[in-house]
Enzyme design. Structure first.
Site, mmCIF file in Angstrom:
data_model
loop_
_atom_site.group_PDB
_atom_site.id
_atom_site.type_symbol
_atom_site.label_atom_id
_atom_site.label_comp_id
_atom_site.label_asym_id
_atom_site.label_seq_id
_atom_site.Cartn_x
_atom_site.Cartn_y
_atom_site.Cartn_z
ATOM 1 C CG ASP A 254 -85.084 35.157 -15.955
ATOM 2 O OD1 ASP A 254 -84.683 34.414 -16.867
ATOM 3 O OD2 ASP A 254 -86.267 35.229 -15.589
ATOM 4 C CE LYS B 287 -88.010 28.977 -18.349
ATOM 5 N NZ LYS B 287 -88.717 30.259 -18.301
ATOM 6 C CD GLN C 50 -91.840 31.933 -18.557
ATOM 7 O OE1 GLN C 50 -90.940 31.365 -17.950
ATOM 8 N NE2 GLN C 50 -91.751 32.214 -19.840
HETATM 9 N N1 GUN Z 1 -90.225 34.789 -21.206
HETATM 10 C C1 GUN Z 1 -89.580 34.550 -22.364
HETATM 11 N N2 GUN Z 1 -88.261 34.368 -22.152
HETATM 12 C C2 GUN Z 1 -88.072 34.485 -20.825
HETATM 13 C C3 GUN Z 1 -86.924 34.368 -19.988
HETATM 14 O O1 GUN Z 1 -85.791 34.151 -20.441
HETATM 15 N N3 GUN Z 1 -87.152 34.555 -18.671
HETATM 16 C C4 GUN Z 1 -88.385 34.810 -18.155
HETATM 17 N N4 GUN Z 1 -88.489 34.987 -16.838
HETATM 18 N N5 GUN Z 1 -89.459 34.917 -18.897
HETATM 19 C C5 GUN Z 1 -89.300 34.732 -20.224
#
Ligand code: GUN
Length: 296
Positions: free
Chosen positions: A121, A54, A98
């Site tokens: 998100d 990311k 995350q």
């Molecule tokens: N962990 C796995 N997929 C995601 C996601 O799309 N967003 C976040 N914040 N954590 C994750």
């Protein structure tokens, strides 16, 4: 029928290029650089890989990336204090915590402490409610990526029968809301669904998001249907590690009209849509027009 392969890798590259263009314009015309803050608590290896990816892609499209790596035993108060600081930082337009978080932290409480306008998100309860009522919201990245690919392939989705297999808050439920928003007739199927093969056989669009390797065989797929496979499952076959989806690709590709592969389908779209959401949040924060084609 031999299915058309929907190339998510190429599509994601196109989305990132669109985002990069818009970011360059924002910098030049408005002197604004979108900023994304990613918070990682602990050292889960898969999460570390995602967060690194990311950060790298955020910088590649010209945005500022702020990484906050916290100790596995960080207290809830300290995490909430960091989120409060990011909520009030005008250089930060998007915040992502995350998941999963270590067990001692209340995930709902933490997610709902993020400013909904910065919740890239789309997990905050306000954004869930806004999406469910058809109002402007931040939309979860993976379902947004699936929707973009479906719209690109079909144009209008109006009147199509769609089945979403899986009812998670991250993919299944928001995916169903988005398809309903595009006027599909939507069924959400899950582990207790009676006669799942029959439900899937009626669908023009199948979105599989259950996390069970190759659980959907090709003979469940209606001839010509579009199959979006969200699953990314690591399995061992013939002594080798392999990534497979929730759909048995080889048999489904013989019946589907179009299908996403694993890897190279939905996967790359998730981070591309995170960048798109950060750009959207930045435009909204500055009362500027939203980028076209990058939102629901
Ligand atoms: N962990 C796995 N997929 C995601 C996601 O799309 N967003 C976040 N914040 N954590 C994750």
């Amino acid at each position: 029928m031999v299915a058309q392969v929907i190339d998510g890798k190429a599509f994601a590259a196109k989305v990132r290029a669109q985002v990069a263009d818009q970011v360059a314009k924002l910098k030049e015309e408005n002197g604004i650089t979108p900023g994304l803050a990613v918070v990682l608590v602990g050292e889960d290896p898969a999460s570390q890989v995602y967060v690194r990816s990311k950060g790298k892609q955020t910088v590649e499209v010209g945005m500022n990336s702020y990484e906050h790596k916290l100790d596995v035993d960080t207290s809830e108060d300290d995490l909430l204090a960091l989120i409060d600081k990011l909520n009030n930082d005008p250089a930060v337009h998007g915040i992502l915590v995350q998941l999963p978080l270590p067990k001692h932290l209340n995930e709902d409480l933490v997610i709902n402490s993020i400013d909904p306008a910065k919740d890239v998100d789309g997990f905050h309860i306000s954004n869930v409610g806004l999406l469910g009522t058809g109002q402007k919201s931040m939309v979860p990245c993976t379902p947004l990526g699936c929707l973009m690919m479906l719209r690109d392939h079909h144009g209008s989705l109006s009147g199509m029968d769609a089945v979403v297999i899986g009812r998670s808050n991250i993919v299944g439920k928001p995916m169903a809301q988005l398809l309903l928003g595009d006027s599909c007739t939507v069924t959400i199927a899950h582990s207790r669904t009676k006669d799942l093969p029959d439900v899937v056989r009626r669908a023009d669009i199948v979105v599989a998001a259950v996390g069970r390797p190759e659980m959907v065989p090709g003979d469940w797929i209606k001839e010509g249907a579009t199959v979006i496979d969200v699953g990314i499952n690591r399995i061992e076959r013939d002594g080798k590690n392999k990534l497979v989806g929730d759909v048995d690709y080889a048999s489904a590709a013989e019946r589907a009209g179009a299908i996403t592969p694993v890897p190279g389908g939905v996967g790359p779209m998730t981070i591309a849509c995170l960048l798109a959401n950060t750009l959207t949040a930045c435009c909204r924060a500055n009362s500027l027009p939203e980028p076209e084609g990058l939102t629901a």
